[in-house]
Design a protein around this motif. Structure first.
Motif, mmCIF file in Angstrom:
data_model
loop_
_atom_site.group_PDB
_atom_site.id
_atom_site.type_symbol
_atom_site.label_atom_id
_atom_site.label_comp_id
_atom_site.label_asym_id
_atom_site.label_seq_id
_atom_site.Cartn_x
_atom_site.Cartn_y
_atom_site.Cartn_z
ATOM 1 N N ASP A 47 -19.585 -42.646 -76.150
ATOM 2 C CA ASP A 47 -19.057 -43.238 -74.914
ATOM 3 C C ASP A 47 -17.677 -43.813 -75.238
ATOM 4 O OD1 ASP A 47 -18.383 -45.359 -73.016
ATOM 5 O OD2 ASP A 47 -20.403 -45.081 -72.212
ATOM 6 N N LEU A 48 -16.649 -43.347 -74.542
ATOM 7 C CA LEU A 48 -15.287 -43.745 -74.913
ATOM 8 C C LEU A 48 -14.945 -45.182 -74.521
ATOM 9 C CD1 LEU A 48 -13.159 -40.504 -74.344
ATOM 10 C CD2 LEU A 48 -14.246 -41.337 -76.437
ATOM 11 N N GLN A 49 -15.722 -45.764 -73.607
ATOM 12 C CA GLN A 49 -15.455 -47.162 -73.250
ATOM 13 C C GLN A 49 -16.147 -48.123 -74.222
ATOM 14 O OE1 GLN A 49 -13.074 -47.582 -70.973
ATOM 15 N NE2 GLN A 49 -13.144 -45.350 -70.705
ATOM 16 N N THR A 50 -17.416 -47.827 -74.542
ATOM 17 C CA THR A 50 -18.198 -48.767 -75.358
ATOM 18 C C THR A 50 -18.264 -48.391 -76.839
ATOM 19 O OG1 THR A 50 -20.261 -47.547 -75.048
ATOM 20 C CG2 THR A 50 -19.713 -49.186 -73.367
ATOM 21 N N GLY A 51 -17.969 -47.138 -77.166
ATOM 22 C CA GLY A 51 -18.069 -46.677 -78.542
ATOM 23 C C GLY A 51 -19.501 -46.350 -78.976
ATOM 24 N N GLU A 52 -20.437 -46.465 -78.042
ATOM 25 C CA GLU A 52 -21.836 -46.186 -78.380
ATOM 26 C C GLU A 52 -22.147 -44.694 -78.432
ATOM 27 O OE1 GLU A 52 -24.816 -48.462 -75.941
ATOM 28 O OE2 GLU A 52 -23.001 -49.597 -75.488
ATOM 29 N N VAL A 53 -23.169 -44.356 -79.236
ATOM 30 C CA VAL A 53 -23.661 -42.985 -79.273
ATOM 31 C C VAL A 53 -24.506 -42.750 -78.032
ATOM 32 C CG1 VAL A 53 -25.123 -41.332 -80.514
ATOM 33 C CG2 VAL A 53 -23.678 -42.914 -81.803
ATOM 34 N N ILE A 54 -24.074 -41.815 -77.172
ATOM 35 C CA ILE A 54 -24.859 -41.543 -75.963
ATOM 36 C C ILE A 54 -25.546 -40.186 -76.031
ATOM 37 C CG2 ILE A 54 -23.578 -43.052 -74.397
ATOM 38 C CD1 ILE A 54 -22.214 -40.281 -73.465
ATOM 39 N N GLY A 55 -25.282 -39.464 -77.114
ATOM 40 C CA GLY A 55 -25.924 -38.166 -77.269
ATOM 41 C C GLY A 55 -25.700 -37.616 -78.652
ATOM 42 N N MET A 56 -26.468 -36.572 -78.973
ATOM 43 C CA MET A 56 -26.282 -35.831 -80.220
ATOM 44 C C MET A 56 -26.388 -34.362 -79.857
ATOM 45 S SD MET A 56 -26.166 -37.273 -83.340
ATOM 46 C CE MET A 56 -26.459 -38.882 -84.088
#
Ligand code: C2E
Ligand code: CA
Ligand code: CA
Ligand code: CA
Length: 278
Positions: A47-56
């Motif tokens: 996720d480009l806003q939060t930096g979280e992994v949203i998928g693989m």
């Protein structure tokens, strides 16, 4: 004349070599699943806003007994021609879903597993039943599976394909258009089927740096996706310049060497869910 003959000789030897390679690959593919020769590597989608992994995204490799580690481009097209992609595709789906379930059970914040699907699989009459069965066996909720289809798939505009896409949607599996912008798909397909996400092809992201058209095309795809209520992922993000442009243009997510190369599951360092106490 002499050169001509020589050229011909070289050409036919190359063809022969190529035919041999194909034959060896095709033969090897027959036992590759049962011999456990395939492996999946996973590349995070961020996720480009939060930096979280949203998928693989699951990407197949073949540990070939003779040729070493082969990339999908070296055997997937051959497996599509021979029909072996059907059983390979089932293996990939099953492995990828199993791994995602495992990550969830280990307590990482859940994300979608993205699996590449070949045209031939999506054209199968029983494809959706196969997907449903795998999800059930693994115990993975359908909302954690995303199928990536390439634009060329959509060229083959059959009833079976439309039916399968509709059934997948009903099942709760999401669909992404892969390599967006490189295929021959007319934009009207985006109206006919409702896709959940588009993945902007790496070649456009590559052109962001220095190339004005690359920037314009990327920005246009992002805004098109947003207007059509689809998520948008940039593929092949490799540097800061691309990343800040994508952020500025409000691209939802990114994937690429900048964040991580595709890696075996156990090499990923994933965060744990935080347990909040009152
Ligand atoms: P794709 O779906 O477009 O996958 C992205 C490809 O780009 C992957 O190559 C990945 O390793 C590479 N990549 C990711 N980030 C970067 C980057 O920052 N820079 C560069 N230069 N490359 C990057 P890979 O793993 O060799 O896969 C090639 C293609 O093979 C895939 O393209 C996909 O179309 C196909 N494929 C892979 N796994 C499967 C599978 O399980 N089933 C089917 N049917 N096709 C598969
Ligand atoms: Ca893909
Ligand atoms: Ca792609
Ligand atoms: Ca590709």
């Amino acid at each position: 004349k002499r050169y001509g003959k020589n050229n011909y000789t070289i050409y036919s030897e190359e063809l022969d070599h190529e035919a041999n390679y194909k034959l060896t690959i095709e033969k090897g593919l027959k036992s590759a699943v049962t011999n456990n020769e395939f492996v999946l590597h996973y590349q995070p989608i961020i996720d480009l806003q939060t930096g979280e992994v949203i998928g693989m995204e699951a990407l197949i490799r073949w540990n070939h007994p003779q040729f070493g580690l082969l990339s999908p481009d070296q055997f997937i097209p051959i497996s599509e021609e021979s029909g072996q992609i059907i059983s390979i595709g089932k293996w990939v789906l099953s492995m990828a879903c199993t791994q995602n379930k495992k990550w969830q059970e280990e307590g990482h914040p859940p994300f979608k597993i993205a699996v590449n699907i070949s045209t031939i699989q999506l054209q199968q009459q029983n494809f959706v039943e196969t997907v449903a069965k795998i999800l059930e066996e693994v115990g993975l909720d359908s909302k954690w599976l995303e199928l990536e289809v390439t634009e060329s798939i959509l060229m083959e505009d059959t009833e079976q394909l439309k039916e399968n896409l509709a059934k997948l949607k009903k099942l709760g599996v999401s669909i992404a258009i892969d390599d967006f912008g490189t295929g021959y798909t007319s934009l009207s397909y985006l109206r006919q089927f409702s896709f959940d996400r588009v993945k902007i092809d790496r070649s456009f992201i590559n052109d962001i740096v220095g190339d004005k058209n690359g920037k314009t095309i990327t920005a246009t795809i992002i805004s098109l996706a947003q207007k059509l209520n689809m998520g948008v992922i940039a593929e092949g993000v490799e540097d800061d310049v691309q990343l800040s442009f994508l952020k500025k243009e409000k691209c939802d997510a990114g994937q690429g060497y900048y964040f991580s190369r595709p890696l075996p599951a156990d090499l990923h360092r994933l965060p744990r869910s935080e347990i909040t106490t009152v």
